[in-house]
Design a protein around this motif. Structure first.
Motif, PDB file in Angstrom:
ATOM      1  N   ARG D 134      -6.507  -0.412   8.312  1.00  0.00           N
ATOM      2  CA  ARG D 134      -5.174  -1.186   8.335  1.00  0.00           C
ATOM      3  C   ARG D 134      -5.018  -2.947   7.863  1.00  0.00           C
ATOM      4  O   ARG D 134      -4.515  -3.246   7.124  1.00  0.00           O
ATOM      5  N   HIS D 135      -5.983  -3.317   8.516  1.00  0.00           N
ATOM      6  CA  HIS D 135      -6.336  -4.909   8.405  1.00  0.00           C
ATOM      7  C   HIS D 135      -6.608  -5.116   6.917  1.00  0.00           C
ATOM      8  O   HIS D 135      -6.624  -5.893   6.369  1.00  0.00           O
ATOM      9  N   TYR D 136      -7.542  -4.009   6.422  1.00  0.00           N
ATOM     10  CA  TYR D 136      -7.915  -4.362   4.862  1.00  0.00           C
ATOM     11  C   TYR D 136      -6.549  -4.182   4.353  1.00  0.00           C
ATOM     12  O   TYR D 136      -6.466  -5.045   3.191  1.00  0.00           O
ATOM     13  N   MET D 137      -6.173  -3.160   4.431  1.00  0.00           N
ATOM     14  CA  MET D 137      -4.722  -3.134   3.549  1.00  0.00           C
ATOM     15  C   MET D 137      -3.799  -4.194   3.529  1.00  0.00           C
ATOM     16  O   MET D 137      -3.210  -4.740   2.654  1.00  0.00           O
ATOM     17  N   SER D 138      -3.899  -4.951   4.763  1.00  0.00           N
ATOM     18  CA  SER D 138      -2.946  -6.001   5.111  1.00  0.00           C
ATOM     19  C   SER D 138      -3.590  -7.140   4.369  1.00  0.00           C
ATOM     20  O   SER D 138      -2.772  -8.101   3.826  1.00  0.00           O
ATOM     21  N   TRP D 139      -4.861  -7.262   4.563  1.00  0.00           N
ATOM     22  CA  TRP D 139      -5.584  -8.376   3.699  1.00  0.00           C
ATOM     23  C   TRP D 139      -5.095  -8.413   2.006  1.00  0.00           C
ATOM     24  O   TRP D 139      -4.874  -9.473   1.589  1.00  0.00           O
ATOM     25  N   ARG D 140      -5.322  -7.188   1.633  1.00  0.00           N
ATOM     26  CA  ARG D 140      -4.844  -7.068   0.044  1.00  0.00           C
ATOM     27  C   ARG D 140      -3.275  -7.421   0.028  1.00  0.00           C
ATOM     28  O   ARG D 140      -3.186  -8.151  -0.963  1.00  0.00           O
ATOM     29  N   GLN D 141      -2.497  -7.140   0.864  1.00  0.00           N
ATOM     30  CA  GLN D 141      -1.356  -7.480   0.747  1.00  0.00           C
ATOM     31  C   GLN D 141      -0.856  -8.859   0.717  1.00  0.00           C
ATOM     32  O   GLN D 141      -0.137  -9.457   0.046  1.00  0.00           O
ATOM     33  N   VAL D 142      -1.554  -9.431   1.662  1.00  0.00           N
ATOM     34  CA  VAL D 142      -1.254 -10.816   2.097  1.00  0.00           C
ATOM     35  C   VAL D 142      -1.841 -11.606   0.593  1.00  0.00           C
ATOM     36  O   VAL D 142      -1.193 -12.440   0.223  1.00  0.00           O
ATOM     37  N   ASP D 143      -3.182 -10.999   0.091  1.00  0.00           N
ATOM     38  CA  ASP D 143      -3.498 -11.746  -1.088  1.00  0.00           C
ATOM     39  C   ASP D 143      -2.679 -11.751  -2.035  1.00  0.00           C
ATOM     40  O   ASP D 143      -2.327 -12.722  -2.694  1.00  0.00           O
TER      41      ASP D 143
END
Lengths: 230, 230, 230, 230
Positions: D134-143
């Protein structure tokens, strides 16, 4: 043997076989030896008994693992343990530790072992080219020389010059090799070049492959440990 | 330190950092222990002194490496040695070997150590899920049970039944657990269930995290080694 | 850039840098090509247009990646992408796929592409010794020869001999090279030795390093693709 | 098949199976896309046609590889290709590239492809915990958000504000999100919050597992690509 529903956990073991046709160097390092050498009253900067103990332990490892051609280098053709890094490194480190513990009373009879005991860590590195291996050996030798020149000067300042360790450290900060040679010579009359080779260059154990007609014993004998310049 | 033209060889060291957020299990195995246990006259099938020696060595490793939560499991959050596999395994194996050598005279005072010395190898395995770790522990315990049932029956046949080892081996070929239980009970009057837990299940060392209000010492104390069913 | 609390997930990326001072071979394989060649009516056993398309795509990859010395071999000294396996393989495979798609209408103008599209996979292998690399090339060439002899005979039986594919397969089961040569010659008048070299041996693209005095363009030109015996 | 003396070279292929029971994320990146988007006249800061092309290509990859649960995430239980990193990454990257090339004329009919063609690279990363994923997906979204806010402001300054690219770059140096929001609003009347979700957050493709009683087709259909906040 344990043919149970739990056995699937074996599948988590990941292969760590080292690339074929490369020299495998296993480097072994003492853990926390500056503390340990103080505790057990090693002579500074070099304790000949402790160096001999190291070499005795290394010789034992080479006896137990005939695949080693140098301490501790496996031949490019070696297939021991399918070249698995963890097996190779832990076997060497464990055999070295056991031998070091075993020979300790022989080389340091006055120093009774207690906690912390001498321990070591290790790692395996692959070198594809023969030249890479030679350069690795040279790197270790240069490292030995640089450390020994520093230590020799440092302990001369402390032991003969009466300096505090911290002051000696500061006195040596920023000095190059020629500075240290000069300090040794002018202040303590020590010609660094005359220091024993084993202190300046370390020692290398290698397996001596004698011609088979001469070789009488089935297992090739180890050469006596001796400093060897590469 | 050795800032020489040879230092490039360091670049051949390949990273072996284990995946974050996984349990790191380091499994340690004795090398050539069937030979070794014969040489040093271990009681068969189980030598309580030798088991205690193993546990003492394991306890020592846990004292030296506070990152271990179980012998030998690093927590998912552990960052010791940047989780480098070679550092973790060799440090554990070396510390275990040194402790085993050190405590030997205490636990086996009549057996003087000589070559071959007791040595060990080790490997690191990552388990992502808590369940995977539990299953790993179960796998080892089942393995212990199966081996111990076999060994107990085998040595009953040899020691009490007067069979040759080879004949005992053949007598057990193809038997399942209930067969071995039956042999033990009907021929030797042994109820396997009454065997000591430590023989049947092995032992597990774990770090007991007491509530901080109770805990007086800064370093958490180790629980006494005891068999624990998982 | 995304300096957030989620960025820690980057730490899970594990390094995959390939050992220095080794030849890096990236082998590219077509995925599901037996199905694909049927769908797009490739001439059997060899379709010269399709081979030319493959070579055109490979030539394009070599143009885009000047570090390649052979299709697809990176030099031992290559440091492209820090020798990361995933970057090297995916870049080659993607560039090859794009070129193959791009040149398709030029080489196979009558075959309109639809799903499934031609795709490829790849892997990187390190070869420490020059001889290892030569043997790798030989291995691929022998593989090409064995497959081509089989396919040539199989399709002769089917196309000229009027056999069903299954019957042809059974007729060839257990035959060795000389058997197939004999079938080709006695039944179909085909002397296998006279088949085109590119069918028998495959093709190799390599970068031709012309002397700099002759070389006018800054980037070394690629040699024309041609079969080359190793 | 090629049973020759050269076949030993296969042994140099090193296993790259990814740890079991972890989410495998394959991240795909465009190579040299800032140059490419200029050459093919992509609308700045976002070209809806190009985003749709990306999503179409991703959808195709998910159709071809049913093991993918999200673009591009393999389930912890996935055993495709024995979880070999190189097979998984190159297959995804090649399939994505082929689809991107194939759909290009449909989404960008006026832009004729020539060298350099669109290519991609990829890498595989393992995430042990669901939270890590989930944090990986969030990281990409924040990016995505950070890049899009920057690009939106940059191109507003250039396209509507008439600034040179370099001047716009300097104007934005050191600004934080609120500064950029303010520039957009006060100078260009743009309320960043009203920008399309797909620009601000990117898009995620995931496989929609409908209850089997409802699901009529044997292969689960893909959900339509849509922005999804995580």
């Amino acid at each position: 043997m344990a043919n149970s529903k739990f056995e699937y956990v074996r599948a988590f073991e990941q292969p760590d076989n080292l690339l074929a046709n490369t020299w495998i160097v296993v480097r072994v390092d003492g853990r926390g030896f500056s503390k340990l050498t103080t505790k057990y009253h090693f002579t500074k900067p070099n304790d000949k008994r402790a160096l001999d103990l190291m070499n005795a332990a290394a010789r034992r490892v080479m006896s137990e693992l005939p695949d080693l051609v140098i301490a501790f280098v496996f031949h490019k053709d070696c297939t021991l343990f399918e070249r698995r890094a963890s097996k190779l490194t832990t076997t060497i480190v464990s055999t070295f530790t056991a031998a070091y513990m075993h020979y300790w009373p022989e080389y340091l009879p006055d120093e009774k072992l207690s906690s912390p005991l001498p321990t070591f860590d290790g790692r395996a590195v692959c070198y594809p080219g023969d030249e890479n291996l030679r350069h690795y050996m040279s790197w270790r030798q240069v490292d030995c020389h640089i450390n020994n020149l520093y230590n020799t000067t440092f302990w001369a300042l402390v032991q003969q010059g009466g300096m505090e360790p911290r002051a000696a450290e500061q006195a040596l900060a920023g000095t190059v090799s020629s500075d240290k040679n000069e300090i040794l010579f002018s202040r303590f009359g020590i010609n660094y070049n005359n220091e024993p080779e084993i202190f300046k260059k370390g020692s290398v154990l290698y397996r001596d492959y004698a011609p088979s007609s001469i070789q009488s014993s089935p297992t090739p004998e180890l050469a006596h440990p001796k400093p060897r310049q590469i």
